[in-house]
Design an enzyme around this catalytic site. Sequence first.
Site, PDB file in Angstrom:
ATOM      1  N   THR A  18      -8.963  -4.264  -9.281  1.00  0.00           N
ATOM      2  CA  THR A  18     -10.365  -4.519  -8.900  1.00  0.00           C
ATOM      3  C   THR A  18     -10.510  -6.056  -8.897  1.00  0.00           C
ATOM      4  O   THR A  18     -11.131  -6.640  -8.170  1.00  0.00           O
ATOM      5  CB  THR A  18     -11.510  -4.011  -9.729  1.00  0.00           C
ATOM      6  OG1 THR A  18     -11.238  -2.413  -9.674  1.00  0.00           O
ATOM      7  CG2 THR A  18     -12.785  -4.399  -9.607  1.00  0.00           C
ATOM      8  N   LYS A  48       0.860  -1.220   0.094  1.00  0.00           N
ATOM      9  CA  LYS A  48       0.100  -0.037  -0.143  1.00  0.00           C
ATOM     10  C   LYS A  48       0.794   1.343  -0.051  1.00  0.00           C
ATOM     11  O   LYS A  48       2.019   1.230   0.609  1.00  0.00           O
ATOM     12  CB  LYS A  48      -0.929  -0.067   1.342  1.00  0.00           C
ATOM     13  CG  LYS A  48      -1.743   1.134   1.451  1.00  0.00           C
ATOM     14  CD  LYS A  48      -2.896   1.464   0.545  1.00  0.00           C
ATOM     15  CE  LYS A  48      -3.675   2.756   0.838  1.00  0.00           C
ATOM     16  NZ  LYS A  48      -4.587   2.880  -0.498  1.00  0.00           N
ATOM     17  N   CYS A  88      -2.551   9.761  -6.734  1.00  0.00           N
ATOM     18  CA  CYS A  88      -3.669   9.536  -5.795  1.00  0.00           C
ATOM     19  C   CYS A  88      -4.621  10.396  -6.124  1.00  0.00           C
ATOM     20  O   CYS A  88      -4.525  11.738  -5.686  1.00  0.00           O
ATOM     21  CB  CYS A  88      -3.249   9.643  -4.280  1.00  0.00           C
ATOM     22  SG  CYS A  88      -4.624   9.283  -3.272  1.00  0.00           S
ATOM     23  N   ILE A 145      -1.952   2.425 -15.483  1.00  0.00           N
ATOM     24  CA  ILE A 145      -2.536   3.808 -15.037  1.00  0.00           C
ATOM     25  C   ILE A 145      -2.995   3.578 -13.435  1.00  0.00           C
ATOM     26  O   ILE A 145      -3.399   2.492 -13.345  1.00  0.00           O
ATOM     27  CB  ILE A 145      -3.862   4.251 -16.038  1.00  0.00           C
ATOM     28  CG1 ILE A 145      -4.966   3.110 -16.015  1.00  0.00           C
ATOM     29  CG2 ILE A 145      -3.418   4.703 -17.111  1.00  0.00           C
ATOM     30  CD1 ILE A 145      -6.258   3.528 -16.660  1.00  0.00           C
ATOM     31  N   LYS A 172       3.864   6.222 -10.352  1.00  0.00           N
ATOM     32  CA  LYS A 172       2.911   5.579 -10.608  1.00  0.00           C
ATOM     33  C   LYS A 172       2.050   6.821 -11.298  1.00  0.00           C
ATOM     34  O   LYS A 172       1.808   8.000 -10.501  1.00  0.00           O
ATOM     35  CB  LYS A 172       2.039   5.020  -9.591  1.00  0.00           C
ATOM     36  CG  LYS A 172       0.583   4.906  -9.779  1.00  0.00           C
ATOM     37  CD  LYS A 172       0.337   3.345 -10.322  1.00  0.00           C
ATOM     38  CE  LYS A 172      -1.020   2.898 -10.310  1.00  0.00           C
ATOM     39  NZ  LYS A 172      -1.245   1.979  -9.089  1.00  0.00           N
TER      40      LYS A 172
HETATM   41  C1  DHB Z   1      -5.320   5.878  -2.860  1.00  0.00           C
HETATM   42  C2  DHB Z   1      -5.989   5.667  -4.025  1.00  0.00           C
HETATM   43  C3  DHB Z   1      -5.302   5.842  -5.151  1.00  0.00           C
HETATM   44  O1  DHB Z   1      -5.790   5.553  -6.399  1.00  0.00           O
HETATM   45  C4  DHB Z   1      -3.918   6.100  -4.898  1.00  0.00           C
HETATM   46  O2  DHB Z   1      -2.996   5.967  -5.974  1.00  0.00           O
HETATM   47  C5  DHB Z   1      -3.465   6.104  -3.729  1.00  0.00           C
HETATM   48  C6  DHB Z   1      -4.193   6.196  -2.729  1.00  0.00           C
HETATM   49  C7  DHB Z   1      -6.697   6.039  -1.620  1.00  0.00           C
HETATM   50  O3  DHB Z   1      -7.842   6.362  -1.871  1.00  0.00           O
HETATM   51  O4  DHB Z   1      -6.068   5.473  -0.752  1.00  0.00           O
END
Ligand code: DHB
Length: 312
Positions: A273, A45, A131, A193, A165
């Site tokens: 997903t 994460k 994000c 992506i 990213k």
């Molecule tokens: C989150 C979502 C994302 O797409 C990302 O790149 C980093 C964090 C999130 O909402 O936690």
Amino acid sequence: MVNLRTTIGPYTFDNPLMNASGVHCMTAAELDEVAASVAGTLVTKSGTPAARDGNPAPRYAALTLGSINSMGLPNKGFAYYLDYAIKFQQTHPTQPIFLSIAGTGPADYAEMAKTIQASDFTGLTEFNLSCPNVPGKPQIAYDLETTEQILDDLFKVFKKPAGIKLPPFFDLAQFDAMAALLNRYPLTFINSINSLGNGLMIDTATDTALIRPKGGFGGIGGAYAKPIALANVRAFRQRLRPDIAIIGTGGVTTGRDVYELILCGASLVSLGTVLQEEGIPAFARLTSELEAEMTAKGYATLDEFKGQLKTL
Ligand code: DHB
């Protein structure tokens, strides 16, 4: 028999599949499960300087053709993931691992990079510039000047293998500008992506937004994202230096989808997903579907079709 081996820089992977950051990677137990699967590698994460609870629930919903989420960067703090990764490489000396890092402001990236640089970590670091879900914070990579400043600061202190990213782009001029910028830096890879930012889905029974944060706006993943993911991987493969590898992410529900991302130039393919919805068995299912597709097309290795998309 097909061989699914793939490489990024000096790193070799036995299988091109991995989790997408954010899915099945919040805790050491979840990361251990990805590592024990047939996936070729794993990513944590996205870690921030301090641990975060993220946005209020409901913050993820499954949709007919994918998902919507606004998690808001819940994570245990990047030191937790750095510690996990360092221990992981001691117990899995032949399996490279990715550490994902997200700033809550531009200065965070170089700060965390300094700590990773000074540590025993020998894997790959993914700096997440995309994000979409922290209220009040735009996606960094849609702002070229801020992206340039972060990369300048970052590569002054960071000498280990690094990638970024990216969010989806939708205009060829955006691909041109971003690729020209990225080609100036010692990047090992990009990951393209992230989710399609700030979509909205509505509950038909109650006329209410499906998720709570940001008035219901959230990142869209799954089958909805497939053509955008293919286009982004293809567009960057056509524009980036050949030594910058691409991790293809977005829209995978079948082995054919994995095959198509590789056809567009991906060296690894990550599952978002589909992994969230199916769990760890998704890796084995998609591996056998990819092998079947390769066999049907007469390919024995990924290199025989990687980047070999034909056009009319
Ligand atoms: C989150 C979502 C994302 O797409 C990302 O790149 C980093 C964090 C999130 O909402 O936690």
